[in-house]
Write a protein that holds these residues in place. Structure first.
Motif, PDB file in Angstrom:
ATOM      1  N   PRO A 121      -5.726  -2.902   5.800  1.00  0.00           N
ATOM      2  CA  PRO A 121      -6.608  -2.497   4.696  1.00  0.00           C
ATOM      3  C   PRO A 121      -7.620  -1.414   5.097  1.00  0.00           C
ATOM      4  N   ALA A 180      -3.716  -3.317  -1.478  1.00  0.00           N
ATOM      5  CA  ALA A 180      -4.380  -2.018  -1.349  1.00  0.00           C
ATOM      6  C   ALA A 180      -3.952  -1.026  -2.426  1.00  0.00           C
ATOM      7  N   LEU A 208      -5.786   1.988   5.481  1.00  0.00           N
ATOM      8  CA  LEU A 208      -5.437   2.545   4.170  1.00  0.00           C
ATOM      9  C   LEU A 208      -6.675   3.089   3.465  1.00  0.00           C
ATOM     10  N   ALA A 209      -7.783   2.375   3.552  1.00  0.00           N
ATOM     11  CA  ALA A 209      -9.017   2.811   2.898  1.00  0.00           C
ATOM     12  C   ALA A 209      -9.532   4.120   3.489  1.00  0.00           C
TER      13      ALA A 209
END
Length: 89
Positions: A52, A86, A55-56
């Protein structure tokens, strides 16, 4: 025209520093052979960044590629769930 997706290599994670170095060396080789491709790493556990968080941090889309030795639980269950969480929308 939008930017090409980044390659997000997803590795298992390990407490062994040599294992982390090995994954990073592999990705350095991918970067060397594909200089126009953004290549990032994420880990399923024990090492940061997590999936996560990785990806962020990406500015756009990514193609997730599992760097796992077998098509087990992580590939069938964990990774798809993390990617679905996500996904926008």
């Amino acid at each position: 025209m939008s930017a090409a997706p980044a390659l997000l290599a997803v590795a298992h994670g390990t407490r062994d520093a040599e294992g982390v170095r090995t994954v990073r060396a592999l990705l350095d080789e991918v970067r060397r052979t594909r200089p126009g491709l953004r290549v990032e790493v994420a880990w399923l556990g024990l090492v940061e960044p997590s999936v996560p968080r990785a990806l962020a941090a990406l500015p756009g889309p990514a193609v997730a590629v599992p760097l796992l030795l077998a098509r087990g639980y992580h590939v069938r269950t964990d990774l798809p769930a993390l990617l679905a969480d996500a996904a926008p929308g």
